[in-house]
Design a protein around this motif. Sequence first.
Motif, PDB file in Angstrom:
ATOM      1  N   LYS A  51       0.849  -1.198   0.000  1.00 16.78           N
ATOM      2  CA  LYS A  51       0.000   0.000   0.000  1.00 16.78           C
ATOM      3  C   LYS A  51       0.877   1.238   0.000  1.00 16.78           C
ATOM      4  O   LYS A  51       1.941   1.256   0.623  1.00 16.78           O
ATOM      5  CB  LYS A  51      -0.902  -0.006   1.242  1.00 16.78           C
ATOM      6  N   SER A 143       0.440   8.341  -2.414  1.00 15.18           N
ATOM      7  CA  SER A 143      -0.473   8.488  -1.271  1.00 15.18           C
ATOM      8  C   SER A 143      -1.059   9.901  -1.245  1.00 15.18           C
ATOM      9  O   SER A 143      -2.210  10.091  -0.845  1.00 15.18           O
ATOM     10  CB  SER A 143       0.237   8.161   0.047  1.00 15.18           C
TER      11      SER A 143
ATOM     12  N   SER B 328      -6.179   4.055   7.093  1.00 16.35           N
ATOM     13  CA  SER B 328      -5.435   3.001   7.804  1.00 16.35           C
ATOM     14  C   SER B 328      -6.413   1.944   8.320  1.00 16.35           C
ATOM     15  O   SER B 328      -6.123   0.751   8.297  1.00 16.35           O
ATOM     16  CB  SER B 328      -4.606   3.597   8.945  1.00 16.35           C
ATOM     17  N   ASN B 330      -9.408   1.131   6.987  1.00 19.06           N
ATOM     18  CA  ASN B 330      -9.901   0.340   5.858  1.00 19.06           C
ATOM     19  C   ASN B 330      -8.835  -0.599   5.307  1.00 19.06           C
ATOM     20  O   ASN B 330      -9.153  -1.628   4.712  1.00 19.06           O
ATOM     21  CB  ASN B 330     -10.416   1.251   4.740  1.00 19.06           C
ATOM     22  N   GLU B 331      -7.576  -0.232   5.503  1.00 21.25           N
ATOM     23  CA  GLU B 331      -6.491  -1.096   5.026  1.00 21.25           C
ATOM     24  C   GLU B 331      -6.098  -2.141   6.074  1.00 21.25           C
ATOM     25  O   GLU B 331      -5.096  -2.841   5.908  1.00 21.25           O
ATOM     26  CB  GLU B 331      -5.286  -0.239   4.615  1.00 21.25           C
ATOM     27  N   GLN B 333      -5.137  -1.839   9.243  1.00 23.39           N
ATOM     28  CA  GLN B 333      -4.107  -1.527  10.232  1.00 23.39           C
ATOM     29  C   GLN B 333      -4.695  -1.542  11.644  1.00 23.39           C
ATOM     30  O   GLN B 333      -5.895  -1.345  11.833  1.00 23.39           O
ATOM     31  CB  GLN B 333      -3.538  -0.126   9.975  1.00 23.39           C
TER      32      GLN B 333
END
Lengths: 348, 348
Positions: A51, A143, B328, B330-331, B333
């Motif tokens: 990511k 990003s 973060s 949604n990813e 983390q």
Amino acid sequence: MDQQVGKQSLRFTKAPFILESASMGGKKEGEGPIGHQIDVVGEDDRFGCDKWEEAESTLQKEALTLAMGKAGVKPEQIRYLYAGDLLGQTIATSFGLLDFEIPLFGVYGACSTAGESLGLASMAVAAGYADLAAVVTSSHFASAEKQFRFPLEYANQRPLCSTWTVTGSGAFLLCNEDFLRKREKKPQGRGVRITGITTGKIVDYGVRDSMNMGAAMAPAAADCIYSHLKDFQRDPSYYDKIITGDLGAVGQEILIELLRQRNVDISGNHTDCGLEIFDNEEQGTGSGGSGCGCSAVTLSAHFLPKLRSGELKRILFVPTGALLSKISFNEGQNVPGIAHAVVIESEG
Amino acid sequence: MDQQVGKQSLRFTKAPFILESASMGGKKEGEGPIGHQIDVVGEDDRFGCDKWEEAESTLQKEALTLAMGKAGVKPEQIRYLYAGDLLGQTIATSFGLLDFEIPLFGVYGACSTAGESLGLASMAVAAGYADLAAVVTSSHFASAEKQFRFPLEYANQRPLCSTWTVTGSGAFLLCNEDFLRKREKKPQGRGVRITGITTGKIVDYGVRDSMNMGAAMAPAAADCIYSHLKDFQRDPSYYDKIITGDLGAVGQEILIELLRQRNVDISGNHTDCGLEIFDNEEQGTGSGGSGCGCSAVTLSAHFLPKLRSGELKRILFVPTGALLSKISFNEGQNVPGIAHAVVIESEG
């Protein structure tokens, strides 16, 4: 004792040293004019991550690790860490610097974050609050595009006035004189110190174009530089270079004109990190580089070595930030700017 | 001279005074247990604005204006402003504080921002960098839900462990002894000073539930409080109250247990701003209040008056932050935490 200078500046009686620094850059940054000076350049911009946000966190982690390695210091010797990035809730910083377990002051100043963080860290070291402190900032093209503009897959066209977010991170270790003298390993070249700062105000000239950040930030840079020179009663020629963060070509022109209107001429010694890091014509980077990483990488890779060698004696480093978010932009708000100036001088 | 205490704390030899403070709250905050102590409570949560983010900016602007009004100081007397909020790129701060034209250090520490900002401002005043400095933080239920969770129109159900973001802002004016002595208008009651700080590290216990922020932040609060007590070699009983920012009922239980495992018992004198500002059973606020505004409003409205009156002599104020963003989260983390401790003592 007279540390407060004028209305918004500080002069450090015990000026902190920049003990070491390190820079990380992406592929495009490596291909640019200062690419050979960047400590580590990635083969792609993923840095081994899935990511983009994680890639940016990796940049911060590696930059700080590298700076510590060069200086031969361990995380537990660093009393405070000042760090930030452009992402919402500064997640590149939170996830990048977590493992170091260093007490953290999270900073947000948009692309001026390197100036703000260096200012805060200098204040702490100069006041005796820390013998060794660290500063880390970063940005990542992918990003940032995702955060502020369009998904990369959309492949939107970019106006020529737009800047190109630098993929990179810079880390700086600041220490006091005692800490430096006690070390066996001395930094190569001359000592480099932060002798003063001028903290900027938010300035809003009503710019609403998120594709023209140079125009949004130039008024804040002009205000900060003007205030700095007034506070210290200095002429621009006091500095070998006055170096803004990421105004690019468009912002540079506006900055020089705005200051000329106030009878200050910086045309002879002004440059911008965004113009140093990319060759706009060759690299298709519009008006120049931008982002928290732009000024930090360029300072570490390009200008600090010139200060260490004595080629430059005194610079005014002025990272510039555009205060916008996806939400404020979509709600039709202006893009105000802010800039923070740091005086960096080489010894002897 | 011995300002550095232990590994991550500072003791101020010239401890700054909290000259004045002010608080703004929304409708629900006004109906809560400390509602009658909040300086200004809105009739609705829009504060005359069309957008939630603008409403939050207005909260910051009004809180600082009110604090300056109470103290009888003007913006140009304030040398530095330390401020932040929860929104991406801290836009509530940028647009709320623009008009004051005060040199700004933008801060991001999630809901710990009030602790971080008070720490940084104290450092500046104690070091002689500013005679008068200001701190402002805010949060808004609606802008935070939109930023971190779901649109309000979606009307999602909330688990009982979730906290309720406080709509409010607190502003604080910090000054040195000289500034205070020279004033004709003295603050009512006893002098209140910030005598030390402990700056926190990011702590990650692997919590991934953005609806259970108390659990995410409790380990960081435990780490910061433990480090503080160790650095200063103090027992929890040194403080009349140890006050975390927004752990709520769920986080409080975890915090007390984590410290008990390290042989520190704060069960007798711990409270949490999130538990003071709302009556969870009456007001349906889940585990308690949260947000940068929660700790700032509760300190200004509820605890500072008790310090001024002498009902409290010494408190440890520990705002707590959960480091997450929509991206973060949604990813996939984790949600790491951070907390910053501020020692506040009343004179005589």
